[in-house]
Design a protein around this motif. Structure first.
Motif, PDB file in Angstrom:
ATOM      1  N   UNK A 162       0.816  -1.216   0.000  1.00  0.00           N
ATOM      2  CA  UNK A 162       0.000   0.000   0.000  1.00  0.00           C
ATOM      3  C   UNK A 162       0.855   1.273   0.000  1.00  0.00           C
ATOM      4  N   UNK A 163       2.115   1.132  -0.370  1.00  0.00           N
ATOM      5  CA  UNK A 163       3.012   2.281  -0.336  1.00  0.00           C
ATOM      6  C   UNK A 163       2.511   3.410  -1.238  1.00  0.00           C
ATOM      7  N   UNK A 164       2.126   3.066  -2.466  1.00  0.00           N
ATOM      8  CA  UNK A 164       1.672   4.102  -3.391  1.00  0.00           C
ATOM      9  C   UNK A 164       0.362   4.720  -2.927  1.00  0.00           C
ATOM     10  N   UNK A 165      -0.494   3.906  -2.336  1.00  0.00           N
ATOM     11  CA  UNK A 165      -1.769   4.428  -1.834  1.00  0.00           C
ATOM     12  C   UNK A 165      -1.537   5.428  -0.708  1.00  0.00           C
ATOM     13  N   UNK A 166      -0.600   5.117   0.204  1.00  0.00           N
ATOM     14  CA  UNK A 166      -0.319   6.049   1.298  1.00  0.00           C
ATOM     15  C   UNK A 166       0.373   7.306   0.784  1.00  0.00           C
ATOM     16  N   UNK A 167       1.211   7.163  -0.252  1.00  0.00           N
ATOM     17  CA  UNK A 167       1.868   8.337  -0.826  1.00  0.00           C
ATOM     18  C   UNK A 167       0.857   9.266  -1.489  1.00  0.00           C
ATOM     19  N   UNK A 168      -0.168   8.694  -2.087  1.00  0.00           N
ATOM     20  CA  UNK A 168      -1.221   9.533  -2.665  1.00  0.00           C
ATOM     21  C   UNK A 168      -1.934  10.327  -1.579  1.00  0.00           C
ATOM     22  N   UNK A 169      -2.144   9.690  -0.438  1.00  0.00           N
ATOM     23  CA  UNK A 169      -2.742  10.398   0.691  1.00  0.00           C
ATOM     24  C   UNK A 169      -1.810  11.504   1.187  1.00  0.00           C
ATOM     25  N   UNK A 170      -0.522  11.242   1.202  1.00  0.00           N
ATOM     26  CA  UNK A 170       0.450  12.254   1.615  1.00  0.00           C
ATOM     27  C   UNK A 170       0.398  13.455   0.677  1.00  0.00           C
TER      28      UNK A 170
END
Length: 400
Positions: free
Chosen positions: A47-55
């Motif tokens: 979920x790294x990319x998903x959390x980066x989108x949230x960032x």
């Protein structure tokens, strides 16, 4: 990859982030190892990319990217080699951790754990420091009695962060026993900062941050009362603490005699650094000398303006704002101030834990008038983790 595995990996990453921020004041090695493990668990979650989108959706995330992008631009006109440029960029890598955590800590429970564990561990550390100080026991070479963390400044700023945390924790539903424990921890932190530690920057940073914290808790319309109360408290500490009195006297003596002193002093060096740094700013105010350009530019002006230790070279003027201005110009300073401003705004909008991060940001901003705490390892990492974890906007569906 199953949903359960992914969530477990994210929770492991969050737990390692908490371990890292607790370890920061005490061990750079433990912090570095924890950060690597945290990144590994985060990547393993899928979920790294998903959390980066949230960032990226977070206003502070956008400011981090904008400021760091300007630092990168600065490398192209700095008159230094690329190893020096990359080293300076690397010193700001803690901003990347703040960016990452903005998308990782979207959980009110994990934010609470972050605050509670940090305050709890620092309370134990504050208890340990007092008998060491009382018995004049120096446990780390080159440190004063009672200073067992990286240095006296780091220890004071860690206790400052914990003390600010207690102000907000006391407003949570606690049993009478826990309220007594938290009040006792707050008293331990205050005693350590003003009676055990010799860190002058904390004497300034804590009152300023405490005024901000009380303003966020009780309303900024009462700010004059909080300022008055802080002034009285500081006067009381000055009157009762031999440590504070000695540090103030040393400050006054070093400032008065820096021009004739045969050897360098902490305050004397700062006065010389500031004077030479302002000359550099006047010569290149708009774009500065580029990322990594401070040290070579300073060496030239120092040799022209002084002899002996007055001509000493440095890569840090002991003022974060002047450093950024010299390297990245007025545009860099404005972006940096915008980053601070957005952090404060988001902290006040994300109570209660975001306000803790905002209060600590105020403390670091104040101490950075006389240091470069945004860039130093311990203070910089503590602040980055506080901002990333506690300014993150909790999702509607919280996890365990």
């Amino acid at each position: 990859m199953t949903h359960a595995y992914s969530d477990t990996a994210l929770n492991v990453s969050r737990g390692l982030a908490i371990f890292a921020v607790v370890a920061v004041p005490m061990s750079t090695a433990a912090t570095s190892i924890a950060c690597v493990a945290m990144l590994a668990a985060w990547l393993a979650s899928g979920q790294a990319f998903a959390t980066l989108r949230q960032s990226w959706r977070h206003p502070l995330g956008k400011m981090i990217v904008a400021f760091y992008a300007w630092l990168v631009v600065g490398t192209f006109y700095a008159d230094t080699d690329w190893p020096a440029k990359l080293q300076t960029l690397s010193s700001w890598k803690k901003l990347a951790y703040a960016f990452m955590l903005l998308g990782l800590f979207q959980s009110r429970r994990w934010q609470q754990r972050f605050v509670y564990y940090f305050v709890g561990v620092m309370a134990v550390a504050a208890i340990i420091a007092i008998p060491l100080w009382a018995t004049d026991w120096v446990v780390r070479s080159g440190r004063g009695a009672g200073i067992f963390m990286t240095n006296h400044s780091t220890q004071s700023m860690a206790f400052t962060a914990a003390l600010l945390g207690t102000l907000f924790v006391l407003h949570e539903p606690l049993s009478p026993r826990w309220k007594i424990a938290v009040w006792s921890a707050a008293a331990l932190f205050v005693f350590n900062i003003f009676f055990v530690s010799t860190a002058r920057s904390a004497y300034l940073a804590l009152p300023v941050a405490a005024v901000f914290a009380f303003g966020s808790l009780y309303g900024f319309r009462k700010l004059p009362y909080f300022i008055g109360a802080a002034a009285v408290a500081v006067a009381l500490f000055v009157a009762t603490s031999d440590t504070v009195q000695q540090r103030i006297q040393v400050t006054l003596d070093e400032q008065a005699h820096y021009q004739t002193s045969a050897s360098e002093t902490s305050i004397g060096l700062r006065v010389v650094f500031y004077r030479n740094t302002w000359q550099l700013i006047r010569e290149h105010p708009w774009l500065g000398y580029g990322t990594s350009g401070f040290k070579p530019a300073y060496e030239q002006v120092a040799k022209l303006n002084g002899q002996g230790w007055h001509a000493m070279s440095t890569g840090d003027p002991h003022n974060q704002y002047l450093f950024i201005w010299v390297e990245n110009g007025i545009f860099g300073v404005l972006l940096f101030l915008a980053y601070i401003g957005v952090g404060l705004r988001e902290g006040l909008a994300n109570r209660p834990y975001g306000a803790i991060a905002a209060s600590f940001l105020v403390a670091i901003s104040a101490s950075s008038l006389f240091n470069s705490h945004f860039k130093t390892f311990a203070e910089g990492y503590m602040l980055a983790f506080f901002l990333g974890a506690l300014l993150s906007r909790p999702a509607e569906l919280d996890d365990a």
